[in-house]
Design an enzyme around this catalytic site. Structure first.
Site, short mmCIF file in Angstrom:
data_model
loop_
_atom_site.label_atom_id
_atom_site.label_comp_id
_atom_site.label_asym_id
_atom_site.label_seq_id
_atom_site.Cartn_x
_atom_site.Cartn_y
_atom_site.Cartn_z
N GLU A 148 10.44 10.05 54.59
CA GLU A 148 9.15 10.58 54.16
C GLU A 148 8.25 10.72 55.39
OE1 GLU A 148 7.98 11.58 51.11
OE2 GLU A 148 6.47 12.23 52.54
N LYS A 208 13.19 10.04 61.41
CA LYS A 208 11.88 9.44 61.15
C LYS A 208 11.41 8.58 62.32
CE LYS A 208 8.19 8.20 59.17
NZ LYS A 208 7.83 7.71 57.88
N CYS A 264 2.27 2.32 60.08
CA CYS A 264 3.50 3.00 60.49
C CYS A 264 3.73 3.01 62.00
CB CYS A 264 3.52 4.43 59.96
SG CYS A 264 3.57 4.47 58.17
#
Ligand code: UDX
Length: 437
Positions: A148, A208, A264
């Site tokens: 994502e 990612k 993140c």
């Protein structure tokens, strides 16, 4: 299609609501009863623009339910794993407890043909490991990695209109049966033109980690330039404008300031370094240590600049910090540079008041020793210096003339380089930006 979403935090709650919006029948599952009861009443347990409206819209259709009961996953064809992978305490690596617990809890409810689709950011190798676990319980189920890329503050639109979709399947091939199922899940964004790439498991996981490392590197690059600008009297915002005009470089993510934070980028670059070390490829990522160090140095620099701005001492100075969230349009304070600076200033003897439109409740839980004031005008009252540390629209558009009578001393440090320095100086303020004189 019937879909389950396991983990209803910043990623999962938005993903569940968006999957229902795309027409699927969705159940969101989380172990946190408070979160589930909020979501069940179409209330968002965190601030994300557009989420409440979306929850209300899709819950009215009957296509979205929330529960703490994992057995509700039975009967879904696709099971998205959206739980967190925080940094391990005292270590750089990712804490995989929640991913492993989610996968294990799911096992008894899997049926032949089911897909377990990981969205969480994980160390490379996780998908293969989970595939073994899943196959040991249900040999005819598959694990896919589908990272994502959503940004907090834009999570709903990033999920409904992704700039790319990556499907990591066991054989890395378009022919893998999971690809057709995921094509159906994402039919609407694919029809709208979202590119999709089919890869093997490790490539999907690395996409990612690599994307977030690149973004972090870009921010630290411009912050390193800011250090050189400060030493040489140059202006980093003009420098970023000029180099950003080269479309190979681009102006996005070249905003120098107090650096990156959030749930993140900081933990992902650290987990990536730790994983590379385990794989014997640590040399390849030693530059990320420097990226991290440049980023953390910004926070120290702001404390030093504030001391200078206050005439050489912080003792007893009333400092107002504008912004607690790690970025605007979010109430997320995980590794927020603004709060870390506020706490440092307080430790060094300043009397710090923090204000923020949305994040004060979360901030107060993490830093109970700081003072919080929701009203911006009360927060800046009699301040010796203002620090703009999160660039919420209401702070970017403050009127320097209107604030003059409220503060004790007209000093402002613009930690995000978003104010018009000339305008503030013309109004009588001592203005300092980062990487600019
Ligand atoms: C990031 C990635 O952008 C997203 O693709 C991934 O899925 C999750 O991690 P997010 O954490 O929501 O998203 O925030 P992002 O917009 O990337 O900003 C991260 C931090 O960098 C913020 O603290 C922000 O203020 C800072 N930042 C960003 C800068 O300091 N300068 C910039 O130029 C851009």
């Amino acid at each position: 299609m019937r879909i389950s979403v396991i983990g209803c935090g910043y990623l999962g709650a938005v993903h569940a609501a968006c999957m229902a919006k795309l027409g699927h029948d969705v159940v969101g599952i989380d172990v946190d009863e408070v979160k589930i009861s909020e979501l069940s009443s179409a209330r968002a347990p965190f601030f994300e623009p557009g989420l409440v409206e979306l929850l209300q819209e899709v819950q009215a259709t009957g296509r979205l339910a929330f529960t703490t009961d994992i057995s509700a996953a039975a009967g879904s064809l696709v099971h998205f794993i959206c739980v967190g992978t925080p940094q391990k305490k005292g270590e750089n690596g990712a804490d995989m407890t929640y991913v492993d617990a989610a996968a294990t809890a799911l096992l008894p409810h899997l049926a032949p043909g089911d897909l377990v689709v990981g969205k969480s950011t994980v160390p490379v190798g996780t998908a293969a490991r989970l595939a073994q676990l899943v196959k040991s319980s249900e040999p005819a189920a598959e694990v896919v990695w589908n990272p994502e890329f959503l940004r907090e503050g834009h999570a709903v639109s990033d999920t409904l209109h992704p700039d790319r979709l990556v499907f990591g399947v066991s054989n890395g091939s378009e022919d893998h049966p999971a690809v057709a199922i995921l094509d159906e899940v994402y039919e609407a964004p694919l029809a709208a033109g979202a590119p999709r790439l089919v890869t093997d498991h490790p490539t999907a996981e690395l996409v990612k980690a690599a994307a977030n490392s690149f973004l972090a590197t870009k921010i630290s690059f411009i912050n390193a330039m800011a250090e050189v600008c400060e030493a040489s009297g140059a202006d980093v915002t003009q420098l970023a404008d000029a180099i950003g005009m080269d479309d190979r470089i681009g102006r996005k993510f070249l905003h120098a300031g107090i650096g990156f934070g959030g749930g993140c980028l900081p933990k992902d670059i650290r987990a990536f370094m730790a994983r590379a070390g385990e794989l014997g490829a640590d040399q390849a990522l030693t530059f990320l240590r420097e990226v991290d160090a440049i980023n953390m140095r910004r926070r120290t620099r702001v404390v030093e600049l504030t001391r200078e701005l206050c005439g050489g001492t912080l003792l007893g100075k009333r400092i107002t910090v504008l912004g607690a969230a790690f970025k605007p349009d979010s109430d997320d304070v995980r590794d927020s540079p603004a709060l870390s600076i506020a706490a440092q200033l307080q430790l060094q003897g300043a009397v710090v008041t923090v204000t923020d439109p949305k994040a004060l409740e979360n901030a107060a839980k993490r830093f109970p020793e700081l003072q919080f004031e929701p009203d911006m005008h009360d927060a800046i009252s009699r301040a010796d210096a203002l620090l703009l540390l999160t660039e919420w629209e209401k702070y970017r558009t403050m009127d320097p003339y209107a604030l003059l009578s409220r503060v004790e001393s007209a000093r402002i440090l613009d930690g995000r380089n978003v104010l018009d320095a000339e305008k503030w100086r013309a109004a009588g303020w001592t203005y300092r930006g980062l990487g600019r004189v």
